[in-house]
Design a protein around this motif. Structure first.
Motif, PDB file in Angstrom:
ATOM      1  N   VAL A 292      14.747   1.271   4.416  1.00 57.64           N
ATOM      2  CA  VAL A 292      15.809   0.896   3.469  1.00 57.64           C
ATOM      3  C   VAL A 292      16.354   2.076   2.683  1.00 57.64           C
ATOM      4  CG1 VAL A 292      14.825  -1.415   3.246  1.00 57.64           C
ATOM      5  CG2 VAL A 292      14.266   0.325   1.537  1.00 57.64           C
ATOM      6  N   GLY A 293      15.746   3.255   2.814  1.00 55.53           N
ATOM      7  CA  GLY A 293      16.263   4.430   2.134  1.00 55.53           C
ATOM      8  C   GLY A 293      15.497   4.788   0.879  1.00 55.53           C
ATOM      9  N   GLU A 294      15.740   6.003   0.378  1.00 53.30           N
ATOM     10  CA  GLU A 294      15.010   6.546  -0.765  1.00 53.30           C
ATOM     11  C   GLU A 294      15.696   6.279  -2.102  1.00 53.30           C
ATOM     12  OE1 GLU A 294      12.126   8.041  -0.733  1.00 53.30           O
ATOM     13  OE2 GLU A 294      11.829   8.203   1.434  1.00 53.30           O
ATOM     14  N   GLU A 295      16.961   5.865  -2.063  1.00 58.20           N
ATOM     15  CA  GLU A 295      17.734   5.861  -3.302  1.00 58.20           C
ATOM     16  C   GLU A 295      17.455   4.668  -4.206  1.00 58.20           C
ATOM     17  OE1 GLU A 295      19.919   3.799  -0.059  1.00 58.20           O
ATOM     18  OE2 GLU A 295      18.944   5.749  -0.283  1.00 58.20           O
ATOM     19  N   LEU A 296      17.001   3.543  -3.661  1.00 54.06           N
ATOM     20  CA  LEU A 296      16.798   2.340  -4.467  1.00 54.06           C
ATOM     21  C   LEU A 296      15.519   2.427  -5.291  1.00 54.06           C
ATOM     22  CD1 LEU A 296      17.671  -0.499  -1.903  1.00 54.06           C
ATOM     23  CD2 LEU A 296      19.067   0.276  -3.830  1.00 54.06           C
ATOM     24  N   PRO A 297      15.500   1.884  -6.523  1.00 55.88           N
ATOM     25  CA  PRO A 297      14.247   1.727  -7.265  1.00 55.88           C
ATOM     26  C   PRO A 297      13.280   0.871  -6.442  1.00 55.88           C
ATOM     27  CG  PRO A 297      16.138   1.284  -8.673  1.00 55.88           C
ATOM     28  CD  PRO A 297      16.671   1.396  -7.274  1.00 55.88           C
ATOM     29  N   TRP A 298      11.967   1.052  -6.667  1.00 57.60           N
ATOM     30  CA  TRP A 298      10.985   0.415  -5.800  1.00 57.60           C
ATOM     31  C   TRP A 298      11.138  -1.102  -5.728  1.00 57.60           C
ATOM     32  CZ3 TRP A 298       8.396   0.217  -1.734  1.00 57.60           C
ATOM     33  CH2 TRP A 298       7.406  -0.740  -1.534  1.00 57.60           C
TER      34      TRP A 298
ATOM     35  N   THR B  21       0.852  -1.183   0.000  1.00 62.44           N
ATOM     36  CA  THR B  21       0.000   0.000   0.000  1.00 62.44           C
ATOM     37  C   THR B  21       0.891   1.237   0.000  1.00 62.44           C
ATOM     38  OG1 THR B  21      -0.072   0.178   2.423  1.00 62.44           O
ATOM     39  CG2 THR B  21      -1.729  -1.250   1.373  1.00 62.44           C
ATOM     40  N   GLY B  22       0.259   2.395  -0.196  1.00 59.93           N
ATOM     41  CA  GLY B  22       1.029   3.628  -0.177  1.00 59.93           C
ATOM     42  C   GLY B  22       1.728   3.842   1.155  1.00 59.93           C
ATOM     43  N   GLY B  23       1.015   3.553   2.242  1.00 62.76           N
ATOM     44  CA  GLY B  23       1.614   3.705   3.562  1.00 62.76           C
ATOM     45  C   GLY B  23       2.782   2.774   3.787  1.00 62.76           C
ATOM     46  N   VAL B  24       2.671   1.557   3.263  1.00 57.50           N
ATOM     47  CA  VAL B  24       3.761   0.590   3.417  1.00 57.50           C
ATOM     48  C   VAL B  24       4.952   1.005   2.570  1.00 57.50           C
ATOM     49  CG1 VAL B  24       4.461  -1.792   2.963  1.00 57.50           C
ATOM     50  CG2 VAL B  24       2.304  -1.325   4.138  1.00 57.50           C
ATOM     51  N   GLU B  25       4.699   1.577   1.402  1.00 57.11           N
ATOM     52  CA  GLU B  25       5.819   2.076   0.598  1.00 57.11           C
ATOM     53  C   GLU B  25       6.618   3.114   1.390  1.00 57.11           C
ATOM     54  OE1 GLU B  25       5.612   3.259  -3.397  1.00 57.11           O
ATOM     55  OE2 GLU B  25       4.223   1.674  -4.031  1.00 57.11           O
ATOM     56  N   GLU B  26       5.915   4.020   2.061  1.00 55.57           N
ATOM     57  CA  GLU B  26       6.611   5.017   2.883  1.00 55.57           C
ATOM     58  C   GLU B  26       7.391   4.343   4.012  1.00 55.57           C
ATOM     59  OE1 GLU B  26       3.781   7.839   4.271  1.00 55.57           O
ATOM     60  OE2 GLU B  26       3.128   8.436   2.250  1.00 55.57           O
ATOM     61  N   PHE B  27       6.770   3.333   4.627  1.00 61.50           N
ATOM     62  CA  PHE B  27       7.414   2.600   5.719  1.00 61.50           C
ATOM     63  C   PHE B  27       8.673   1.893   5.228  1.00 61.50           C
ATOM     64  CE2 PHE B  27       7.517  -1.390   8.334  1.00 61.50           C
ATOM     65  CZ  PHE B  27       7.898  -0.796   9.522  1.00 61.50           C
ATOM     66  N   VAL B  28       8.578   1.267   4.039  1.00 63.90           N
ATOM     67  CA  VAL B  28       9.740   0.584   3.456  1.00 63.90           C
ATOM     68  C   VAL B  28      10.862   1.585   3.217  1.00 63.90           C
ATOM     69  CG1 VAL B  28      10.586  -0.579   1.373  1.00 63.90           C
ATOM     70  CG2 VAL B  28       8.434  -1.315   2.436  1.00 63.90           C
ATOM     71  N   ARG B  29      10.502   2.751   2.689  1.00 65.93           N
ATOM     72  CA  ARG B  29      11.517   3.772   2.418  1.00 65.93           C
ATOM     73  C   ARG B  29      12.190   4.244   3.710  1.00 65.93           C
ATOM     74  NH1 ARG B  29      13.227   3.268  -2.662  1.00 65.93           N
ATOM     75  NH2 ARG B  29      11.562   3.513  -4.201  1.00 65.93           N
ATOM     76  N   GLU B  30      11.420   4.326   4.790  1.00 63.67           N
ATOM     77  CA  GLU B  30      12.004   4.716   6.078  1.00 63.67           C
ATOM     78  C   GLU B  30      13.105   3.742   6.496  1.00 63.67           C
ATOM     79  OE1 GLU B  30       9.138   5.037   9.172  1.00 63.67           O
ATOM     80  OE2 GLU B  30       7.899   6.506   8.104  1.00 63.67           O
TER      81      GLU B  30
ATOM     82  N   HIS C 172      13.855  -7.361   6.741  1.00 69.37           N
ATOM     83  CA  HIS C 172      12.890  -7.129   7.805  1.00 69.37           C
ATOM     84  C   HIS C 172      11.735  -8.123   7.836  1.00 69.37           C
ATOM     85  CE1 HIS C 172      14.755  -3.290   8.885  1.00 69.37           C
ATOM     86  NE2 HIS C 172      14.897  -3.082   7.577  1.00 69.37           N
ATOM     87  N   ARG C 173      11.477  -8.837   6.749  1.00 69.68           N
ATOM     88  CA  ARG C 173      10.389  -9.810   6.722  1.00 69.68           C
ATOM     89  C   ARG C 173      10.854 -11.099   6.030  1.00 69.68           C
ATOM     90  NH1 ARG C 173       9.207  -6.226   9.580  1.00 69.68           N
ATOM     91  NH2 ARG C 173       7.252  -5.042   9.715  1.00 69.68           N
ATOM     92  N   PRO C 174      11.982 -11.676   6.456  1.00 71.27           N
ATOM     93  CA  PRO C 174      12.537 -12.839   5.758  1.00 71.27           C
ATOM     94  C   PRO C 174      11.686 -14.096   5.900  1.00 71.27           C
ATOM     95  CG  PRO C 174      13.740 -12.435   7.799  1.00 71.27           C
ATOM     96  CD  PRO C 174      12.826 -11.257   7.593  1.00 71.27           C
ATOM     97  N   GLN C 175      10.741 -14.109   6.842  1.00 72.03           N
ATOM     98  CA  GLN C 175       9.901 -15.294   7.025  1.00 72.03           C
ATOM     99  C   GLN C 175       8.892 -15.496   5.899  1.00 72.03           C
ATOM    100  OE1 GLN C 175      10.342 -12.698   9.145  1.00 72.03           O
ATOM    101  NE2 GLN C 175       9.890 -13.295  11.261  1.00 72.03           N
ATOM    102  N   SER C 176       8.628 -14.463   5.108  1.00 72.32           N
ATOM    103  CA  SER C 176       7.626 -14.560   4.046  1.00 72.32           C
ATOM    104  C   SER C 176       7.979 -15.670   3.064  1.00 72.32           C
ATOM    105  CB  SER C 176       7.521 -13.234   3.289  1.00 72.32           C
ATOM    106  OG  SER C 176       6.714 -13.383   2.141  1.00 72.32           O
ATOM    107  N   LEU C 177       7.007 -16.529   2.791  1.00 71.58           N
ATOM    108  CA  LEU C 177       7.243 -17.615   1.838  1.00 71.58           C
ATOM    109  C   LEU C 177       6.988 -17.183   0.402  1.00 71.58           C
ATOM    110  CD1 LEU C 177       5.736 -20.663   3.773  1.00 71.58           C
ATOM    111  CD2 LEU C 177       8.074 -19.749   3.810  1.00 71.58           C
TER     112      LEU C 177
ATOM    113  N   GLN D 171      11.790  -3.005  -2.278  1.00 69.77           N
ATOM    114  CA  GLN D 171      10.865  -4.013  -1.754  1.00 69.77           C
ATOM    115  C   GLN D 171      11.598  -5.301  -1.401  1.00 69.77           C
ATOM    116  OE1 GLN D 171       6.931  -6.571  -3.226  1.00 69.77           O
ATOM    117  NE2 GLN D 171       7.682  -4.916  -4.492  1.00 69.77           N
ATOM    118  N   ARG D 172      12.477  -5.752  -2.309  1.00 70.48           N
ATOM    119  CA  ARG D 172      13.230  -6.985  -2.053  1.00 70.48           C
ATOM    120  C   ARG D 172      14.152  -6.814  -0.847  1.00 70.48           C
ATOM    121  NH1 ARG D 172      13.314  -7.293  -7.759  1.00 70.48           N
ATOM    122  NH2 ARG D 172      15.332  -6.206  -7.848  1.00 70.48           N
ATOM    123  N   ALA D 173      14.792  -5.649  -0.772  1.00 72.50           N
ATOM    124  CA  ALA D 173      15.698  -5.397   0.355  1.00 72.50           C
ATOM    125  C   ALA D 173      14.927  -5.399   1.677  1.00 72.50           C
ATOM    126  CB  ALA D 173      16.418  -4.064   0.158  1.00 72.50           C
ATOM    127  N   PHE D 174      13.750  -4.814   1.667  1.00 73.50           N
ATOM    128  CA  PHE D 174      12.911  -4.789   2.867  1.00 73.50           C
ATOM    129  C   PHE D 174      12.510  -6.203   3.283  1.00 73.50           C
ATOM    130  CE2 PHE D 174       8.496  -4.954   4.432  1.00 73.50           C
ATOM    131  CZ  PHE D 174       8.639  -4.292   5.638  1.00 73.50           C
TER     132      PHE D 174
END
Length: 264
Positions: free
Chosen positions: A200-206, A189-198, A217-222, A210-213
């Motif tokens: 992992v930073g603003e410089e990476l392409p989305w 969601t838009g809010g989660v995009e902002e949270f991800v940027r907080e 931060h959520r490596p358990q996701s299957l 997302q992958r870095a996040f």
């Protein structure tokens, strides 16, 4: 599976964007008369137009009110005195150092994420029980079970919603009304995009961000990606339907396999 909710009225809280908007659209596509909720007239009107356009339905209206307050909840109930389907989606989230969260912030999260749902259940559940049919769905989160260290206050509220759902399901026992919580995983969601940027930073392409996040931060996701709001909506529409008549008091997962447990 053809889900037909024609003749049912659904109230979806916090539905001017993100998961709530996707749920409102999904219910409208299934034929329900949908009431969109938000705090501002303009945002609600915009969401009503979006749901009508995306669903092809015209039975979409709005109810403005801040459900984090008793006055706002009363205004929404006045606008929607009866509903067959109540989706408590309203919620706030954010990261914070655990020992720096002050009392006021703990209370704000509880008021918005938990008490808003309790207020509407208290107002609308009696009518559902009298009519012998109803669906109450509370949007929880993987954070209810796997509480992140940086979101303890948020996780607390989502854990509370699991208890709220189970308790009210017992209150509705034998009436034809079901009450469930939906455990949503990390969602795009838009809010989660902002949270991800907080985080992992603003410089990476989305896509890289997302992958870095997810890795950090959520490596358990299957599924190893953020879930799309429509994927949450599909489960909600099913649980709101007659097909889910034997599912109540449950915590149903749409978490991408995030929670490392057979049971929630």
């Amino acid at each position: 599976m053809q889900i037909d909710l024609t003749g049912r009225t659904a109230l979806v809280t916090g539905s001017t964007q993100g998961i709530g908007l996707a749920i409102a659209t999904g219910l409208a596509r299934a034929g329900a008369s949908v009431v969109v909720n938000g705090r501002g007239e303009e945002r609600v009107a915009e969401a009503v137009r979006a749901v009508r356009s995306d669903s092809g339905g015209d039975r979409v209206s709005g109810a403005v009110g801040d459900l984090a307050t008793a006055e706002g909840a009363a205004a929404v109930v006045e606008a929607v005195p009866e509903a067959d389907i109540l989706v408590n989606n309203l919620g706030i989230f954010g990261s914070a150092a655990p020992l720096e969260i002050e009392d006021a912030e703990w209370l704000r999260y509880f008021e918005v994420n938990v008490l808003s749902a309790v207020r509407l259940i208290r107002a609308l559940l009696p009518g559902m029980k009298e009519r012998g049919w109803g669906r109450v769905l509370n949007l929880a989160s993987d954070s209810a079970v796997a509480v992140p260290a940086e979101m303890i206050h948020y996780g607390m509220t989502k854990t509370a919603l699991l208890a709220v759902s189970r308790g009210f399901a017992k209150d509705a026992a034998g009436t034809g009304v079901t009450v469930n919580s939906v455990i949503a995983g990390p969602t795009h969601t838009g809010g989660v995009e902002e949270f991800v940027r907080e985080l992992v930073g603003e410089e990476l392409p989305w896509e890289e961000a997302q992958r870095a996040f997810m890795v950090a931060h959520r490596p358990q996701s299957l599924v190893q990606r953020l879930i799309e709001p429509e994927e949450i909506a599909h489960m909600v529409v099913y649980l709101a339907s007659p097909y889910a008549s034997a599912t109540t008091g449950g915590a149903v997962r749409v978490d991408g396999g995030y929670v490392d447990s057979i049971l929630p």
